[in-house]
Design a protein around this motif. Structure first.
Motif, mmCIF file in Angstrom:
data_model
loop_
_atom_site.group_PDB
_atom_site.id
_atom_site.type_symbol
_atom_site.label_atom_id
_atom_site.label_comp_id
_atom_site.label_asym_id
_atom_site.label_seq_id
_atom_site.Cartn_x
_atom_site.Cartn_y
_atom_site.Cartn_z
ATOM 1 N N UNK A 172 0.841 -1.209 0.000
ATOM 2 C CA UNK A 172 0.000 0.000 0.000
ATOM 3 C C UNK A 172 0.872 1.253 0.000
ATOM 4 N N UNK A 173 1.926 1.250 0.811
ATOM 5 C CA UNK A 173 2.810 2.418 0.898
ATOM 6 C C UNK A 173 3.489 2.672 -0.455
ATOM 7 N N UNK A 174 3.934 1.620 -1.113
ATOM 8 C CA UNK A 174 4.577 1.780 -2.413
ATOM 9 C C UNK A 174 3.615 2.384 -3.433
ATOM 10 N N UNK A 175 2.379 1.876 -3.427
ATOM 11 C CA UNK A 175 1.378 2.384 -4.367
ATOM 12 C C UNK A 175 0.990 3.833 -4.070
ATOM 13 N N UNK A 176 1.176 4.256 -2.821
ATOM 14 C CA UNK A 176 0.872 5.643 -2.470
ATOM 15 C C UNK A 176 1.774 6.606 -3.250
ATOM 16 N N UNK A 177 2.904 6.105 -3.693
ATOM 17 C CA UNK A 177 3.824 6.943 -4.434
ATOM 18 C C UNK A 177 3.401 7.237 -5.853
ATOM 19 N N UNK A 178 2.332 6.589 -6.316
ATOM 20 C CA UNK A 178 1.892 6.842 -7.704
ATOM 21 C C UNK A 178 0.477 7.414 -7.757
ATOM 22 N N UNK A 179 -0.047 7.896 -6.634
ATOM 23 C CA UNK A 179 -1.380 8.512 -6.664
ATOM 24 C C UNK A 179 -1.292 9.869 -7.365
ATOM 25 N N UNK A 180 -2.444 10.308 -7.918
ATOM 26 C CA UNK A 180 -2.452 11.535 -8.707
ATOM 27 C C UNK A 180 -3.426 12.589 -8.189
ATOM 28 N N UNK A 181 -4.240 12.222 -7.209
ATOM 29 C CA UNK A 181 -5.241 13.176 -6.738
ATOM 30 C C UNK A 181 -5.661 12.853 -5.305
ATOM 31 N N UNK A 182 -6.580 13.662 -4.793
ATOM 32 C CA UNK A 182 -7.070 13.503 -3.427
ATOM 33 C C UNK A 182 -7.704 12.138 -3.208
ATOM 34 N N UNK A 183 -8.529 11.678 -4.154
ATOM 35 C CA UNK A 183 -9.217 10.390 -4.003
ATOM 36 C C UNK A 183 -8.230 9.246 -3.875
ATOM 37 N N UNK A 184 -7.186 9.268 -4.694
ATOM 38 C CA UNK A 184 -6.184 8.217 -4.636
ATOM 39 C C UNK A 184 -5.444 8.203 -3.311
ATOM 40 N N UNK A 185 -5.036 9.380 -2.839
ATOM 41 C CA UNK A 185 -4.304 9.460 -1.581
ATOM 42 C C UNK A 185 -5.188 9.048 -0.410
ATOM 43 N N UNK A 186 -6.441 9.502 -0.409
ATOM 44 C CA UNK A 186 -7.369 9.153 0.667
ATOM 45 C C UNK A 186 -7.594 7.643 0.714
ATOM 46 N N UNK A 187 -7.795 7.026 -0.450
ATOM 47 C CA UNK A 187 -8.009 5.575 -0.503
ATOM 48 C C UNK A 187 -6.793 4.818 0.022
ATOM 49 N N UNK A 188 -5.616 5.268 -0.374
ATOM 50 C CA UNK A 188 -4.385 4.614 0.083
ATOM 51 C C UNK A 188 -4.232 4.723 1.596
#
Length: 509
Positions: free
Chosen positions: A135-151
């Motif tokens: 999950x932490x690794x995937x947090x590095x490729x989020x592009x917006x608020x929704x992605x970061x919040x979900x992570x």
């Protein structure tokens, strides 16, 4: 104690966890058997066994928690490296990303500890670690608020089991008067994580632009990969329970088990030693949720954890708003965390040495009041930095104390497992609250945030005094009942089932 079949031990009395048979063996004969068992271990060097356990257990547990605390708190470092601007987050959206983590983190702690009773620690703990590393690794490729919040929501789910799991796991190895020092050695990894996070963020931030990624993205990606790699190592290095510890001899395993089963009894009534219940019964789960001491302890926990998360999530930001550059702010967090880690171990040593918990919690709470009061009273950057320094140096020694205090006073492994998960789970909702204490519009003084911290600290002091009085009163009542001969009314099995409510059990305060 362990979900695995116990190792057969030839030492007399190693199977003393068997239930009282209702009269086939007299109470006097059973007590004599316990005494003979204790004497059979006299030739073993208990301190040497403890050193072996410390060397085999604590370093790996500390490393796991270092990565856990690093991964949940590095969003604060990423923020000052440009995360908020690059994702176009408003201040409220950023705070929601902090807050959401704690809701799922709190919700999954009790289920995780129940799973730990069913699945071996050497499997369960590394497995959840792999999950949050991904999950932490995937947090590095989020592009917006929704992605970061979900992570962040899923990070809370996957990280939930580590801290309550390890805190409970240690109680299956160490007696209660040995607990705070080990909790502190393990928890001091959080302090080191704070310092390490600042240094790592400073170094990784220089990778801005590498591979077309921002510096804050590399913080998440590299630290997530490191977590997965350590988790793989943990599969092969974690030990489960004393009964199956290959680094101990058969006699040493028997001694460790014996020590744990008969702890917490009145020192004046050693002949009345009672084994703690280890079997799984839903009534023990229910008892944990209904025990008054757990819910009062949660207010003490909030009085410590709200400042803890306020510091860990916002310290780089607080320092930067004092007029320092981002890189300087990252580095200025390092001496605070290093000093706090050293003090945590020193305070825990003396707490275990004197066998008391409340003084080593109440005094740090009072010191926190001084630190945050300095932050409110002055706008001078040096005074504010000094206040935060003082507060952090009190927070980190107090936290292992509040964990050890409750674990010391819950008897029966299942009740202790669930009770500690409730304490940490509900208590960590304080992190959700603290995530919103320091608002950008309050910079650079942050009077509201510091004031709210003081309010929770005050509640923690009051709750500590309530526990102190409650435990002292209960111990005196039980001592009088023992003197009046009430012990004869109970069988060994009944006393075992009553756990910390038995008249033979003495609370630590």
């Amino acid at each position: 104690m362990s979900p695995l079949p116990p190792v057969k031990m030839s030492v007399p009395g190693a199977a003393l966890s068997e239930k009282h048979d209702g009269g086939s063996q007299s109470e006097e004969a059973e007590r004599s058997e316990i005494e003979r068992t204790g004497e059979s271990f006299a030739h073993l060097n208990e301190k040497a066994i403890l050193r072996k356990m410390d060397i085999r257990l604590i370093p790996m547990l500390a490393l796991l928690y270092l990565l856990s605390f690093l991964d949940r708190g590095n969003i604060g470092n990423a923020k000052i490296e440009g995360l908020q601007e690059d994702l176009g987050l408003t201040d409220d959206q950023y705070n929601w990303c902090l807050t959401a983590f704690f809701f799922t983190y709190a919700a999954f702690e009790v289920p995780s500890n129940l799973m730990l009773k069913k699945i071996r620690p050497s499997i369960w703990l590394p497995a959840i670690m792999v999950a949050w590393g991904v999950v932490m690794t995937l947090m590095g490729i989020v592009h917006n608020f929704t992605g970061l919040l979900t992570a962040r929501i899923f990070l809370g789910v996957t990280e939930a089991g580590l801290f309550p799991g390890v805190a409970y796991y240690l109680t299956n190895w160490y007696k209660r008067e040995e607990m705070q020092l080990r909790q502190a050695m393990f928890f001091s990894a959080a302090s080191i994580a704070g310092a390490f996070s600042g240094l790592l963020a400073f170094a990784i931030g220089k990778m801005d632009g590498v591979g077309g990624l921002h510096g804050w993205q590399w913080i998440f990606i590299l630290e997530g990969i490191a977590t997965v790699l350590v988790a793989v190592l943990a599969f092969f290095t974690l030990h489960d329970f004393p009964e199956t510890a290959t680094f101990l001899t058969e006699e040493e395993r028997a001694l460790v088990v014996f020590r744990l089963k008969y702890q917490g009894q009145s020192k004046r009534n050693d002949h009345a030693m009672v084994a703690q219940a280890d079997d799984f019964k839903w009534k023990y789960v229910r008892q944990a949720f209904l025990d008054w001491q757990i819910w009062v302890n949660i207010f003490v926990y909030w009085g410590i954890v709200c400042p803890l998360y306020g510091i860990s999530l916002f310290l780089p930001t607080i320092i930067r708003t004092l007029g320092y550059e981002s890189s300087t702010a990252q580095l200025m967090t390092v001496p605070i965390y290093i000093t706090a880690a050293i003090l945590a171990v020193i305070v825990a040593y003396f707490s275990d040495r004197v066998g008391r918990r409340s003084p080593f919690i109440i005094v740090p709470l009072l010191i926190m009041v001084v630190g945050f009061s300095m932050c409110i009273a002055s706008g001078n950057p040096r005074v504010v930095y000094g206040g935060v320094f003082i507060a952090a140096c009190a927070i980190y020694p107090a936290f292992p104390g509040v964990i050890a205090w409750l674990s010391n006073n819950l008897a029966g492994s299942l009740k202790r497992s669930v009770g500690m998960a409730v304490q940490i789970g509900v208590g960590n909702l304080g992190g959700a609250m603290a995530s919103n204490f320091y608002r950008a519009k309050d910079a650079p003084r942050y009077r509201l945030g510091h004031g709210l911290e003081l309010g929770f600290i005050g509640a923690g002091i009051v709750a500590s005094l309530i526990l102190l009085v409650g435990y002292s009163t209960a111990n005196k009542k039980r001592a009088r009942k023992m003197e009046d001969g009430d012990l004869g009314r109970y069988t060994q099995q009944k006393l075992s089932e009553k756990g910390d409510k038995a008249i033979t059990f003495r609370y630590v305060y």
